[in-house]
Structure formats: structure tokens, C-alpha cells
Design an enzyme around this catalytic site. Structure first.
Site, PDB file in Angstrom:
ATOM      1  N   ASP A 197      -1.406  -5.992   7.062  1.00 23.94           N
ATOM      2  CA  ASP A 197      -0.234  -6.063   7.939  1.00 23.94           C
ATOM      3  C   ASP A 197      -0.470  -7.078   9.049  1.00 23.94           C
ATOM      4  OD1 ASP A 197       1.135  -4.190   6.495  1.00 23.94           O
ATOM      5  OD2 ASP A 197       0.652  -2.502   7.821  1.00 23.94           O
ATOM      6  N   TYR A 240      -1.638   3.192   1.831  1.00 25.23           N
ATOM      7  CA  TYR A 240      -1.136   2.824   3.161  1.00 25.23           C
ATOM      8  C   TYR A 240      -1.866   3.670   4.206  1.00 25.23           C
ATOM      9  CZ  TYR A 240       2.733   0.343   0.891  1.00 25.23           C
ATOM     10  OH  TYR A 240       3.496  -0.521   0.138  1.00 25.23           O
TER      11      TYR A 240
END
Length: 454
Positions: free
Chosen positions: A275, A411
Site C-alpha cells: 500500500d 490483507y
């Protein structure tokens, strides 16, 4: 030569089989080279020599038959018709007085192997190649549809296509003139030629650089992120840059390579992505940089690495030249990862709770639906991943650090928060507290030398 110029052979069934189709010459006056190409898989000789030998043998046989037929006063029209066809195809050694026929143009090659034409095309190709640095090449021959149709009509089981022969012969000439090597698998440049129209254009294949990168700061995306409003065209919102973020890992790495190679563009292929707010540390993430249409291929990778690393935001390691298939490996090779996460909890945490967390997550299967934050761009699926090991250390009453060893594709932010129950179990559900990820770093990608597999 008798083994191939004999008109018939005996099949396994005991029947005679025709192997040389001389009748085709009545319809198409094929030159020696093209007639020989029909039987290219027989004997180690050139197509021209093979075709010439076949024609001369048949002309000799027919001339003898006609002379005998004349002596006996019998009909020889069939033999004469074929002998005339041989004359039209270029056999000018025939001695019969009633054979006075001019040679006709070959409908298959149409003279593309003419020495002057080949030299003209060769010089044209060399002129186009002058501005490019390359070591290997491949010839891509383009043949008109009517020639392909003709080949289908006259095809034999021993034939090679004119495309094959032209590519081979032109490639030999180019290799000698340039002292370069042809390469069918990974050519630097493909020279596309239509010898019938004399059109030539170059296909400059990409240059691939592989290595690993470390992202040392937060706030940088891996690849160029187009502005959502204008979709990369430029608008007031993005200050007419066409980008949502001013810089990316891709751009930092690609810029010096594009300058050094004079390439027109670059495409970044990473083994996964972190990210924007996540650092990539440790020994880095494997990547392949694809430089499109480079004019220069011999570049100093160490010098470019030094230039990139001066930036301070991104570092590259272990740079080396790659090949096209390197970028495919990423898509098909799963790899585990180790993360460091700084976790913030709504309530105070105890050492006992952290020990419980380590125990509960060891070798634990995680059921994770697509996070809400990415649902707008990804399908709503449930993924099954595994956490193998967790190590915790308390920072203060409301913060602790986690080292997480897990499957790729998990995640981590949602593993911590629970994402309103979409990830199960989670740190929040195990501790029975609201927990969020304040900082996240990728410490290691356990790829087992991912790039070296290529």
C-alpha cells in the site's frame, strides 16, 4: 541423384506413388528455386540445385521419348506439352528444333531472390538499424495472401514455405554484413520484411532489467496512479499532471533507465505491491522493469543503481539484465511474507493478552472477504490464507508491535481491525478490543530467489 529424381517409388501397399509432380509446371512455370522448394526436405542441397536437377532429368527423359516416338511415327503430344512447360520454366538446354519458347516469370517467387533486389532490401534494413544498439535479431517475413493461396494449391509433403527460405537467406546475409547473430527466442530486434512490396519496418523488443527495490518512505505508490477525475489526461484537480500522486516507485526507478537507453516508455512489473502508506524494507521486493523501444542496450547497471539510490526514497539492489518470461513468474508464483505492524488498541493491553494473541494466530487459517476499502475496484470474494507465526512486543498501554509471518495475499490491516467482521479471526476479535494498524512495513518476501527461476 536417382533416389529423388525417379518419378515413382513403391508404397507399403505395393503401389507406385508419384513423388515429383511435373504436371504442376504446365499450370505454373516455377523457376528452379521454387520447383526445388517443393521437395526441400529431400537431400542436403540448395533448392535451386535440387529444382535444376529435377527439371534437367525430366527434360532429358522427355526429349529421348519424343525422338523415339518420331522415329516410330507415334503420337508424342503429351510429352511435348510437358517439355514446353519445362522450357517456359527456364530449361533452355532443350535441343529439339520445335521447342522455341521464351522463359516466363515465376508466379511463386516473382524474382524476390534476385541478387540486386536482395542487396537493395539489405541496404534498406541496415540503414533503419543504424540508430539502434543490438546484438541479436530475427527476420519476420510477410507474404501476400495470393502467394499463400498458391502455396496451399501446390503444396507437397516435402515442401518448405517461401517465407521460411526468404527469412533464412536474408538472415544469413544480414548476419554477415552486421556481424550479428540471429536469435529465434529472444531477439533484440525483429526486422519485418515484405519482399514482394519491399516494405521494411523494425520491431524493437523491450529491454528487461530485474532486481529488487526497497521503499524507504511512506506515501509513495508502487506505480503511476492516474487521476481519477481526468483518468490521466490532466485537470485542475491533479494540477494538470494526470496523476493522483506526484511520484511513484516506478517513476523513480524508470527515469534514469529511460535516459540511459533512450527508450520511449517503461512498464513496471512487481512481485505484488505494498500500500501507499507501507514501507518495503529488508532485502526488497523483486521487480522487472520493461523498457520499450530502447535505442541503447549496453548500460552500466551499477551506475544507474547509484543514481536511483541517491534519491533516498527508493533503493534498488541486485540489478541484472532479464528476459521477457521473468515478468510472468510473478503472476504464477505464490510467496509468503513477513510484516511488522504497529497496532493501536482502544483499551489497555496486557502481556497476557499478547501471549494469547500469539498462541491463537499460530498456524491459523484466516477467512477474509475483500476489504471494504478496495471493494470499488476488486470483486467481493472470500480468500483463505494462513498466518504461520506471530511475535508481539508491547510499546505502551495502548500500542504493541507485531511481527507476522503469513501467506502472500493476506490483507494485514484487516487482519488487525477485522473489517467489521469481514476478516475472521482478527486481532480485534481475539483481544475483544477495537484495534487498528497505525504503521505497516514489509520486512521480507520469502520468494526463494523468485527472479532466478527464469
Amino acid at each position: 541423384m536417382a533416389s529423388i529424381i525417379n518419378k515413382q517409388i513403391i508404397s507399403p501397399t505395393g503401389r507406385n506413388m508419384e513423388i515429383i509432380n511435373y504436371e504442376i509446371l504446365k499450370k505454373y512455370p516455377l523457376c528452379d528455386r521454387c520447383f526445388g522448394r517443393l521437395y526441400a526436405k529431400l537431400l542436403h542441397t540448395t533448392n535451386t540445385e535440387r529444382g535444376r536437377a529435377l527439371k534437367l532429368y525430366k527434360a532429358l527423359e522427355l526429349e529421348a521419348k519424343i525422338k523415339k516416338a518420331k522415329e516410330k511415327g507415334i503420337n508424342y503430344e503429351e510429352e511435348l506439352e510437358l517439355l514446353k512447360a519445362l522450357a517456359k520454366s527456364g530449361v533452355d538446354e532443350i535441343r529439339l528444333e520445335d521447342i522455341e519458347i521464351e522463359k516466363e516469370n515465376c508466379p511463386w517467387c516473382r524474382g524476390i531472390f534476385n541478387k540486386q533486389k536482395m542487396e537493395k532490401l539489405l541496404n534498406k534494413a541496415i540503414e533503419l538499424l543504424k540508430e539502434y544498439d543490438f546484438d541479436t535479431f530475427l527476420i519476420g517475413t510477410h507474404i501476400p495472401e495470393e502467394i499463400k493461396d498458391l502455396e496451399k494449391e501446390i503444396e507437397t509433403e516435402f515442401m518448405e514455405s517461401i517465407k521460411q527460405e526468404f527469412g533464412r537467406e536474408f538472415g544469413k546475409m544480414l548476419a554477415v554484413r552486421l556481424d550479428k547473430a540471429p536469435d529465434k527466442e529472444y531477439p533484440d530486434i525483429v526486422v519485418h520484411i515484405n519482399p514482394y512490396t519491399e516494405e521494411i519496418y523494425l520491431q524493437i523488443n523491450p529491454l528487461f532489467i530485474k532486481g529488487r527495490y526497497r521503499k524507504l518512505v511512506r506515501g509513495i505508490p508502487q506505480t503511476r496512479w492516474p487521476c481519477r477525475k481526468c483518468r490521466g489526461k490532466g485537470c485542475e484537480l491533479c494540477n494538470y499532471t494526470g496523476k493522483k500522486y506526484p511520484i511513484s516507485v516506478e517513476e523513480i526507478i524508470a527515469k534514469p533507465f529511460l535516459e540511459a537507453t533512450k527508450g520511449v516508455d517503461a512498464k513496471f512489473h512487481g512481485a505484488g505491491r505494498e500500500d501507499i502508506d507501507v514501507r518495503m524494507l529488508g532485502d526488497g521486493r523483486p521487480f522487472v522493469l520493461e523498457i520499450k523501444e530502447p535505442k541503447i542496450r549496453k548500460i552500466d547497471l551499477n551506475k544507474i543503481a547509484e543514481e536511483i539510490n541517491k534519491d533516498g526514497r527508493v533503493e534498488v539492489l541486485n540489478l541484472e539484465f532479464g528476459v521477457r518470461k521473468d515478468k510472468v513468474i510473478f503472476k504464477n508464483t505464490p510467496h509468503r511474507k513477513t510484516y511488522r505492524a504497529l497496532v493501536e488498541c482502544s483499551d489497555k493491553i496486557t502481556d497476557e493478552e499478547l501471549k494469547l494473541l500469539e498462541k491463537e494466530l499460530e498456524n491459523r487459517t484466516i477467512y477474509q472477504k475483500t476489504p471494504k476499502r478496495v471493494l470499488h475496484r476488486r470483486a467481493d470474494l472470500e480468500r483463505i490464507r494462513k498466518v504461520y507465526k506471530v511475535k508481539t512486543s508491547k510499546v505502551d498501554d495502548n500500542h504493541f508491535e507485531m511481527i507476522i509471518y503469513c501467506d502472500g495475499g493476506l490483507y494485514i490491516k484487516e487482519l488487525i481491525s477485522g473489517d467489521d467482521g469481514r476478516t475472521n479471526p482478527s486481532v480485534s476479535s481475539i483481544l475483544n478490543k477495537n484495534c487498528i494498524c497505525k504503521e505497516l512495513d514489509v520486512l521480507k518476501i520469502h520468494d526463494n530467489n523468485l527472479l532466478e527461476k527464469g
